[in-house]
Design a protein around this motif. Structure first.
Motif, PDB file in Angstrom:
ATOM      1  N   THR A  49      48.065  42.396  40.260  1.00 59.37           N
ATOM      2  CA  THR A  49      48.841  43.630  40.391  1.00 59.37           C
ATOM      3  C   THR A  49      49.017  44.313  39.041  1.00 59.37           C
ATOM      4  OG1 THR A  49      50.004  42.741  42.318  1.00 59.37           O
ATOM      5  CG2 THR A  49      51.041  44.591  41.163  1.00 59.37           C
ATOM      6  N   GLU A  50      49.382  43.549  38.024  1.00 58.46           N
ATOM      7  CA  GLU A  50      49.592  44.115  36.691  1.00 58.46           C
ATOM      8  C   GLU A  50      48.298  44.683  36.116  1.00 58.46           C
ATOM      9  OE1 GLU A  50      53.121  41.136  35.054  1.00 58.46           O
ATOM     10  OE2 GLU A  50      51.020  40.487  34.985  1.00 58.46           O
ATOM     11  N   PHE A  51      47.202  43.938  36.283  1.00 62.11           N
ATOM     12  CA  PHE A  51      45.932  44.378  35.734  1.00 62.11           C
ATOM     13  C   PHE A  51      45.453  45.650  36.437  1.00 62.11           C
ATOM     14  CE2 PHE A  51      41.259  44.226  35.222  1.00 62.11           C
ATOM     15  CZ  PHE A  51      41.195  44.195  33.837  1.00 62.11           C
ATOM     16  N   ALA A  52      45.527  45.664  37.763  1.00 61.93           N
ATOM     17  CA  ALA A  52      45.110  46.851  38.512  1.00 61.93           C
ATOM     18  C   ALA A  52      45.909  48.064  38.059  1.00 61.93           C
ATOM     19  CB  ALA A  52      45.284  46.619  40.011  1.00 61.93           C
ATOM     20  N   ARG A  53      47.210  47.893  37.918  1.00 69.28           N
ATOM     21  CA  ARG A  53      48.066  48.995  37.473  1.00 69.28           C
ATOM     22  C   ARG A  53      47.684  49.439  36.059  1.00 69.28           C
ATOM     23  NH1 ARG A  53      53.225  46.800  37.755  1.00 69.28           N
ATOM     24  NH2 ARG A  53      53.065  46.981  39.990  1.00 69.28           N
ATOM     25  N   SER A  54      47.366  48.490  35.195  1.00 68.60           N
ATOM     26  CA  SER A  54      47.082  48.828  33.791  1.00 68.60           C
ATOM     27  C   SER A  54      45.796  49.619  33.620  1.00 68.60           C
ATOM     28  CB  SER A  54      47.030  47.561  32.931  1.00 68.60           C
ATOM     29  OG  SER A  54      45.809  46.864  33.102  1.00 68.60           O
ATOM     30  N   ILE A  55      44.851  49.461  34.560  1.00 64.99           N
ATOM     31  CA  ILE A  55      43.590  50.207  34.441  1.00 64.99           C
ATOM     32  C   ILE A  55      43.498  51.341  35.462  1.00 64.99           C
ATOM     33  CG2 ILE A  55      42.339  48.285  33.397  1.00 64.99           C
ATOM     34  CD1 ILE A  55      40.933  47.880  36.121  1.00 64.99           C
ATOM     35  N   LYS A  59      45.107  47.770  43.838  1.00 64.97           N
ATOM     36  CA  LYS A  59      44.937  46.312  43.839  1.00 64.97           C
ATOM     37  C   LYS A  59      43.788  45.911  44.766  1.00 64.97           C
ATOM     38  CE  LYS A  59      47.225  41.916  44.610  1.00 64.97           C
ATOM     39  NZ  LYS A  59      48.413  41.243  45.134  1.00 64.97           N
ATOM     40  N   GLY A  60      43.631  46.604  45.873  1.00 66.02           N
ATOM     41  CA  GLY A  60      42.538  46.310  46.804  1.00 66.02           C
ATOM     42  C   GLY A  60      41.169  46.500  46.157  1.00 66.02           C
ATOM     43  N   THR A  61      41.060  47.514  45.321  1.00 71.04           N
ATOM     44  CA  THR A  61      39.811  47.744  44.594  1.00 71.04           C
ATOM     45  C   THR A  61      39.526  46.579  43.668  1.00 71.04           C
ATOM     46  OG1 THR A  61      40.085  50.146  44.696  1.00 71.04           O
ATOM     47  CG2 THR A  61      38.630  49.290  42.959  1.00 71.04           C
ATOM     48  N   LEU A  62      40.545  46.150  42.948  1.00 71.99           N
ATOM     49  CA  LEU A  62      40.399  45.011  42.042  1.00 71.99           C
ATOM     50  C   LEU A  62      39.987  43.761  42.814  1.00 71.99           C
ATOM     51  CD1 LEU A  62      40.705  43.777  39.181  1.00 71.99           C
ATOM     52  CD2 LEU A  62      43.069  43.272  39.806  1.00 71.99           C
ATOM     53  N   LEU A  63      40.624  43.514  43.949  1.00 72.39           N
ATOM     54  CA  LEU A  63      40.279  42.342  44.760  1.00 72.39           C
ATOM     55  C   LEU A  63      38.825  42.406  45.225  1.00 72.39           C
ATOM     56  CD1 LEU A  63      43.526  42.014  46.916  1.00 72.39           C
ATOM     57  CD2 LEU A  63      42.760  40.478  45.093  1.00 72.39           C
ATOM     58  N   ASN A  64      38.372  43.585  45.629  1.00 70.80           N
ATOM     59  CA  ASN A  64      36.968  43.733  46.037  1.00 70.80           C
ATOM     60  C   ASN A  64      36.032  43.421  44.883  1.00 70.80           C
ATOM     61  OD1 ASN A  64      37.271  44.382  48.767  1.00 70.80           O
ATOM     62  ND2 ASN A  64      37.612  46.532  48.322  1.00 70.80           N
ATOM     63  N   TRP A  65      36.375  43.859  43.682  1.00 69.31           N
ATOM     64  CA  TRP A  65      35.553  43.559  42.510  1.00 69.31           C
ATOM     65  C   TRP A  65      35.550  42.067  42.224  1.00 69.31           C
ATOM     66  CZ3 TRP A  65      37.946  47.692  38.738  1.00 69.31           C
ATOM     67  CH2 TRP A  65      37.477  48.968  39.083  1.00 69.31           C
ATOM     68  N   GLU A  66      36.733  41.472  42.226  1.00 68.80           N
ATOM     69  CA  GLU A  66      36.836  40.047  41.883  1.00 68.80           C
ATOM     70  C   GLU A  66      36.129  39.163  42.907  1.00 68.80           C
ATOM     71  OE1 GLU A  66      40.751  38.636  40.914  1.00 68.80           O
ATOM     72  OE2 GLU A  66      40.874  39.893  39.118  1.00 68.80           O
ATOM     73  N   HIS A  67      36.124  39.562  44.153  1.00 62.68           N
ATOM     74  CA  HIS A  67      35.500  38.745  45.204  1.00 62.68           C
ATOM     75  C   HIS A  67      34.037  39.101  45.424  1.00 62.68           C
ATOM     76  CE1 HIS A  67      39.532  37.322  47.082  1.00 62.68           C
ATOM     77  NE2 HIS A  67      39.653  37.541  45.792  1.00 62.68           N
ATOM     78  N   GLY A  68      33.520  40.032  44.631  1.00 66.70           N
ATOM     79  CA  GLY A  68      32.109  40.379  44.700  1.00 66.70           C
ATOM     80  C   GLY A  68      31.705  41.263  45.863  1.00 66.70           C
ATOM     81  N   ARG A  69      32.681  41.806  46.580  1.00 72.02           N
ATOM     82  CA  ARG A  69      32.350  42.693  47.690  1.00 72.02           C
ATOM     83  C   ARG A  69      31.881  44.058  47.200  1.00 72.02           C
ATOM     84  NH1 ARG A  69      36.948  39.812  49.895  1.00 72.02           N
ATOM     85  NH2 ARG A  69      38.352  41.349  48.973  1.00 72.02           N
ATOM     86  N   ARG A  70      32.338  44.432  46.018  1.00 67.47           N
ATOM     87  CA  ARG A  70      31.945  45.684  45.382  1.00 67.47           C
ATOM     88  C   ARG A  70      31.793  45.432  43.892  1.00 67.47           C
ATOM     89  NH1 ARG A  70      32.981  50.368  48.906  1.00 67.47           N
ATOM     90  NH2 ARG A  70      31.948  51.414  47.185  1.00 67.47           N
ATOM     91  N   GLN A  71      31.102  46.344  43.221  1.00 71.34           N
ATOM     92  CA  GLN A  71      30.930  46.249  41.771  1.00 71.34           C
ATOM     93  C   GLN A  71      31.510  47.497  41.128  1.00 71.34           C
ATOM     94  OE1 GLN A  71      29.604  43.782  39.782  1.00 71.34           O
ATOM     95  NE2 GLN A  71      29.661  42.587  41.662  1.00 71.34           N
ATOM     96  N   PRO A  72      32.240  47.329  40.036  1.00 64.65           N
ATOM     97  CA  PRO A  72      32.720  48.521  39.330  1.00 64.65           C
ATOM     98  C   PRO A  72      31.523  49.272  38.757  1.00 64.65           C
ATOM     99  CG  PRO A  72      33.151  46.558  38.029  1.00 64.65           C
ATOM    100  CD  PRO A  72      32.630  46.098  39.355  1.00 64.65           C
ATOM    101  N   ASN A  73      31.636  50.583  38.675  1.00 64.75           N
ATOM    102  CA  ASN A  73      30.562  51.356  38.078  1.00 64.75           C
ATOM    103  C   ASN A  73      31.151  52.507  37.272  1.00 64.75           C
ATOM    104  OD1 ASN A  73      31.065  53.553  39.924  1.00 64.75           O
ATOM    105  ND2 ASN A  73      29.909  52.424  41.456  1.00 64.75           N
TER     106      ASN A  73
END
Length: 96
Positions: A49-55, A59-73
């Motif tokens: 939660t803190e990291f998602a807010r800081s960038i 939070k759902g976007t961050l979870l998708n990135w961390e779980h490999g469902r999506r990649q940041p671009n």
């Protein structure tokens, strides 16, 4: 040149570039390798939660990135690469 005229000129240049005009325009591309988002976050010591807010992402976007469902671009990928190299960069530059 005042700020309004500068912005107007930039928008006109962008419009011309999108139409294939303005051959003197420069395009900057930065190659950024794949990012281990969970590893980057772990370096900061922040919760999801803190990291998602800081960038500035959900939070759902961050979870998708961390779980490999999506990649940041794009800008997110560049920001994460910067944080990977210097985990305190966001706090130092934007924190209070």
């Amino acid at each position: 040149m005042n700020v309004f005229n500068s912005i107007k000129q930039s928008l006109e240049e962008a419009k011309a570039f999108s139409k294939g005009q303005g051959a003197d325009a420069r395009v900057h591309e930065i190659a950024v390798s794949d990012i281990d988002v969970a590893g980057v976050r772990a370096k900061t010591g922040l919760s999801q939660t803190e990291f998602a807010r800081s960038i500035g992402v959900a939070k759902g976007t961050l979870l998708n990135w961390e779980h490999g469902r999506r990649q940041p671009n794009g800008p997110a990928q560049v920001l994460l690469a910067l944080i990977s190299k210097k985990p305190s960069v966001v706090q130092e530059l934007l924190g209070g």
